[in-house]
Design a protein around this motif. Sequence first.
Motif, PDB file in Angstrom:
ATOM      1  N   THR A  15     -26.166  43.949  27.452  1.00  0.00           N
ATOM      2  CA  THR A  15     -27.625  43.833  27.417  1.00  0.00           C
ATOM      3  C   THR A  15     -28.067  43.075  26.172  1.00  0.00           C
ATOM      4  OG1 THR A  15     -27.800  45.934  28.592  1.00  0.00           O
ATOM      5  CG2 THR A  15     -29.771  45.160  27.467  1.00  0.00           C
ATOM      6  N   THR A  16     -27.470  43.388  25.037  1.00  0.00           N
ATOM      7  CA  THR A  16     -27.805  42.692  23.793  1.00  0.00           C
ATOM      8  C   THR A  16     -27.445  41.217  23.890  1.00  0.00           C
ATOM      9  OG1 THR A  16     -27.367  44.745  22.604  1.00  0.00           O
ATOM     10  CG2 THR A  16     -27.501  42.752  21.293  1.00  0.00           C
ATOM     11  N   LEU A  17     -26.284  40.910  24.468  1.00  0.00           N
ATOM     12  CA  LEU A  17     -25.900  39.503  24.635  1.00  0.00           C
ATOM     13  C   LEU A  17     -26.864  38.756  25.545  1.00  0.00           C
ATOM     14  CD1 LEU A  17     -22.014  39.517  24.858  1.00  0.00           C
ATOM     15  CD2 LEU A  17     -23.417  38.262  23.253  1.00  0.00           C
ATOM     16  N   TYR A  18     -27.330  39.411  26.613  1.00  0.00           N
ATOM     17  CA  TYR A  18     -28.329  38.782  27.474  1.00  0.00           C
ATOM     18  C   TYR A  18     -29.560  38.394  26.653  1.00  0.00           C
ATOM     19  CZ  TYR A  18     -26.084  40.007  31.937  1.00  0.00           C
ATOM     20  OH  TYR A  18     -25.228  40.096  33.006  1.00  0.00           O
ATOM     21  N   TRP A  19     -30.008  39.300  25.796  1.00  0.00           N
ATOM     22  CA  TRP A  19     -31.205  39.025  24.994  1.00  0.00           C
ATOM     23  C   TRP A  19     -30.957  37.915  23.979  1.00  0.00           C
ATOM     24  CZ3 TRP A  19     -35.884  39.964  26.258  1.00  0.00           C
ATOM     25  CH2 TRP A  19     -36.166  41.028  27.098  1.00  0.00           C
ATOM     26  N   ILE A  20     -29.777  37.883  23.372  1.00  0.00           N
ATOM     27  CA  ILE A  20     -29.456  36.809  22.429  1.00  0.00           C
ATOM     28  C   ILE A  20     -29.487  35.462  23.140  1.00  0.00           C
ATOM     29  CG2 ILE A  20     -27.590  35.811  21.033  1.00  0.00           C
ATOM     30  CD1 ILE A  20     -26.833  38.713  20.295  1.00  0.00           C
ATOM     31  N   PHE A  21     -28.841  35.383  24.303  1.00  0.00           N
ATOM     32  CA  PHE A  21     -28.852  34.131  25.055  1.00  0.00           C
ATOM     33  C   PHE A  21     -30.267  33.776  25.504  1.00  0.00           C
ATOM     34  CE2 PHE A  21     -24.209  34.938  26.176  1.00  0.00           C
ATOM     35  CZ  PHE A  21     -23.751  34.061  25.220  1.00  0.00           C
ATOM     36  N   ALA A  22     -31.048  34.767  25.880  1.00  0.00           N
ATOM     37  CA  ALA A  22     -32.425  34.509  26.314  1.00  0.00           C
ATOM     38  C   ALA A  22     -33.253  33.937  25.169  1.00  0.00           C
ATOM     39  CB  ALA A  22     -33.063  35.790  26.843  1.00  0.00           C
ATOM     40  N   VAL A  23     -33.110  34.477  23.956  1.00  0.00           N
ATOM     41  CA  VAL A  23     -33.868  33.974  22.802  1.00  0.00           C
ATOM     42  C   VAL A  23     -33.493  32.533  22.503  1.00  0.00           C
ATOM     43  CG1 VAL A  23     -34.133  34.229  20.291  1.00  0.00           C
ATOM     44  CG2 VAL A  23     -34.328  36.230  21.785  1.00  0.00           C
ATOM     45  N   PHE A  24     -32.193  32.223  22.530  1.00  0.00           N
ATOM     46  CA  PHE A  24     -31.774  30.846  22.274  1.00  0.00           C
ATOM     47  C   PHE A  24     -32.235  29.907  23.394  1.00  0.00           C
ATOM     48  CE2 PHE A  24     -29.022  32.767  19.100  1.00  0.00           C
ATOM     49  CZ  PHE A  24     -29.130  31.841  18.073  1.00  0.00           C
ATOM     50  N   VAL A  26     -35.000  30.316  25.207  1.00  0.00           N
ATOM     51  CA  VAL A  26     -36.449  30.150  24.992  1.00  0.00           C
ATOM     52  C   VAL A  26     -36.691  29.163  23.859  1.00  0.00           C
ATOM     53  CG1 VAL A  26     -38.512  31.346  24.153  1.00  0.00           C
ATOM     54  CG2 VAL A  26     -37.134  32.366  25.967  1.00  0.00           C
ATOM     55  N   PHE A  27     -35.916  29.263  22.789  1.00  0.00           N
ATOM     56  CA  PHE A  27     -36.034  28.302  21.685  1.00  0.00           C
ATOM     57  C   PHE A  27     -35.821  26.882  22.184  1.00  0.00           C
ATOM     58  CE2 PHE A  27     -34.081  25.728  18.350  1.00  0.00           C
ATOM     59  CZ  PHE A  27     -35.094  25.757  17.389  1.00  0.00           C
ATOM     60  N   GLU A  28     -34.777  26.685  23.003  1.00  0.00           N
ATOM     61  CA  GLU A  28     -34.502  25.345  23.526  1.00  0.00           C
ATOM     62  C   GLU A  28     -35.609  24.875  24.472  1.00  0.00           C
ATOM     63  OE1 GLU A  28     -32.169  23.110  22.684  1.00  0.00           O
ATOM     64  OE2 GLU A  28     -31.627  24.535  21.115  1.00  0.00           O
ATOM     65  N   LEU A  29     -36.122  25.781  25.294  1.00  0.00           N
ATOM     66  CA  LEU A  29     -37.210  25.397  26.203  1.00  0.00           C
ATOM     67  C   LEU A  29     -38.487  25.051  25.445  1.00  0.00           C
ATOM     68  CD1 LEU A  29     -36.724  27.953  29.126  1.00  0.00           C
ATOM     69  CD2 LEU A  29     -36.315  25.485  29.172  1.00  0.00           C
ATOM     70  N   LEU A  30     -38.773  25.789  24.378  1.00  0.00           N
ATOM     71  CA  LEU A  30     -39.958  25.484  23.570  1.00  0.00           C
ATOM     72  C   LEU A  30     -39.781  24.198  22.786  1.00  0.00           C
ATOM     73  CD1 LEU A  30     -40.881  29.027  22.212  1.00  0.00           C
ATOM     74  CD2 LEU A  30     -42.065  27.723  23.976  1.00  0.00           C
TER      75      LEU A  30
END
Length: 170
Positions: A15-24, A26-30
């Motif tokens: 679950t934590t890894l999912y969130w880490i990948f999601a944050v990165f 989102v950073f790339e999409l922004l």
Amino acid sequence: REFMRMRQPQLQSATTLYWIFAVFCVFELLRTPFSLSLPAPFGPKETQVWSIALFNFLIVLQGLLLGVFLTALGREQLAAQHYRLASIDPLTGIGNRRALDDRIEALARSPRGEDCVAVALLDIDRFKAINDELGHGFGDIVIVGAAMVARETLGDRKSTRLNSSHTVIS
């Protein structure tokens, strides 16, 4: 690859890894809509000190987090595998007392009225005499045979034992 390999149970590190990948992600999409106006290495403009520092920081952070949580994920997967192995009798391949306790606990947590529960107790008559007269090796063969008869009669629920409302053979 690790996420695809493990379906159940959902581990904390996953679950934590999912969130880490999601944050990165989102950073790339922004960053993408502004990529033409950002300095290198984020875009085509002239390099700025802050952009290099931020880029290096993100690479180190991502590598560190990935390493830490992949290690934790591996340990949690190993612990879950050991727990599953501790719930199965190695001689017969069916659930043991721990599996029965887990199943009873899962049934106690489930909403009332949804499950039909039955308990079957199997006893091998004169088993002590078989063990004493013919030896423990032959006693093991008798136990395995009784487990096979129980599995054929009651069905093999090993794959769904802890996740559904089926009976545990124990």
